[in-house]
Design an enzyme around this catalytic site. Sequence first.
Site, short mmCIF file in Angstrom:
data_model
loop_
_atom_site.label_atom_id
_atom_site.label_comp_id
_atom_site.label_asym_id
_atom_site.label_seq_id
_atom_site.Cartn_x
_atom_site.Cartn_y
_atom_site.Cartn_z
N GLU A 78 0.83 -1.22 0.00
CA GLU A 78 0.00 0.00 0.00
C GLU A 78 0.86 1.26 0.00
OE1 GLU A 78 -2.97 -0.01 3.12
OE2 GLU A 78 -3.30 2.15 2.90
N LYS A 260 -6.96 -0.38 11.83
CA LYS A 260 -6.28 -0.79 10.59
C LYS A 260 -5.12 0.17 10.30
CE LYS A 260 -5.68 -1.37 5.95
NZ LYS A 260 -4.95 -0.54 5.00
N ASP A 276 5.19 -13.70 12.31
CA ASP A 276 3.83 -14.19 12.05
C ASP A 276 2.86 -13.04 12.31
OD1 ASP A 276 1.35 -15.35 12.10
OD2 ASP A 276 1.93 -17.05 13.34
N HIS A 372 -2.70 10.56 -1.93
CA HIS A 372 -2.87 9.43 -2.85
C HIS A 372 -2.87 9.91 -4.30
CE1 HIS A 372 -4.80 6.56 0.28
NE2 HIS A 372 -3.52 6.69 0.43
C1 MEV Z 1 -5.65 3.29 5.23
O1 MEV Z 1 -4.77 2.24 4.99
C2 MEV Z 1 -5.69 3.60 6.70
C3 MEV Z 1 -6.69 4.67 7.12
O2 MEV Z 1 -7.99 4.35 6.62
C4 MEV Z 1 -6.68 4.68 8.63
C5 MEV Z 1 -7.76 5.54 9.28
O3 MEV Z 1 -8.82 5.76 8.65
O4 MEV Z 1 -7.53 5.94 10.43
C6 MEV Z 1 -6.33 6.02 6.56
#
Ligand code: MEV
Length: 417
Positions: A78, A260, A276, A372
């Site tokens: 990513e 995430k 792992d 992005h």
């Molecule tokens: C993208 O990989 C991660 C985000 O979505 C995390 C977030 O929303 O806090 C930008």
Amino acid sequence: MDWKKFRDLPIEERLRYVQEKCGLSDEEVRMLRGGFLDEDTANHMIENVIGSIKLPIGIATNFVVNGKEYLIPMAIEESSVVAAASNAAKLCRGSGGFAAEADDSIMIGQIFIRDFDSRATDRIIAEKDRIRREANPADSTLVASGGGMEDLEVREVGDRLCVHLLIDVKDAMGANFVNSTVERVAPLLEEITGGKVVLKILSNLAVYRKVRAKAVWDKGFLEESFKESGDYKAEDIVNGIIELWNIAKEDPYRRATHNKGMMNGIDALMIATGNDWRAIESGVHAYSMLTGGLLTRFSATAEGNLEGFIEIPLAAGIVGGATKINPVAQVCLKILGVKSAKELACVAASVGLANNFAALRVLSTEGVQRGHMKLHATNIAHMAGANGRNIERVAQIMIQEKKISVARAKEILEEII
Ligand code: MEV
């Protein structure tokens, strides 16, 4: 080196810098470039091998953890994650970087028993030394280096007894050692309890192997960091980040995405070092459920700066498993320069806090698409046949025009060549 300077170097020069800084041999550099995993090694790692897949490895710079500089190898598909971590690390360097501390490497081995005698719990506690002797064979290198079972706890889960063996696995992730230990100890526990063992396996919820990191982001640096892209006031940035953190606390749907973002950099570091990462992911999310919420915290200091804190379970090793077998993981560990599993955990938690901060910083201000867009435009320019310095120029023009397509990139290329 500042991450923007590092970013602008050609790959050749980035590699030279890392090679000199980390004392890599030419052979190690070759392995890194080739994503080296020969067929024979791969064939012994898993079953039914037909090939292997490469991921880019990027280096996050600007990290200072407990006063020590680190170059962080990240294996990830990513875009923006490496840049986000580096930028977050840069913005807290002036306040000393990250301060982190990790628990000892205590893993939990679970043994579930049914149909046990009524005095089973008391007998297990009374026989703890005998269980420990069974768990810690004298010929084990881990035991010889001070690791092995330290203690135990007994829980009732439904109508079963669950014995937790608390095992110090030192610098390993520890799954193999823990699983062999619970399998070896199971018959003795059947003898002691009069019951039947129905399950014996490690727990990935490594609550005795937690790591904590914190950092302070100066509000002045935060305001300054937007000088090219917008007009954001220091106080608004700090409050905006705290507000987004509160939203994640209140809403599980947002919390999943928040977590995430935190795991983006941790996973990338875990993959690069051959760890792992599924075990770490499952442990982190289970811990989030157990504690009922977020694993990071953002608040304002008395001076109005932003303080961030993270606490997560992290079972990652620097010896054994794929860390040892995969030659690229060995090179990445050398680049990182950590001397123990605890030091790796401290760096990983700092990276997690950095990526979480970086996501909240952009989400509370300009949004994620601006960054992005630049990468997207660069990719499109590349697809249209641009190379070298032309890529940046073509991408920049497309962004200004707000028209990003291969056809437009080709036209621009023709105009500027
Ligand atoms: C993208 O990989 C991660 C985000 O979505 C995390 C977030 O929303 O806090 C930008």
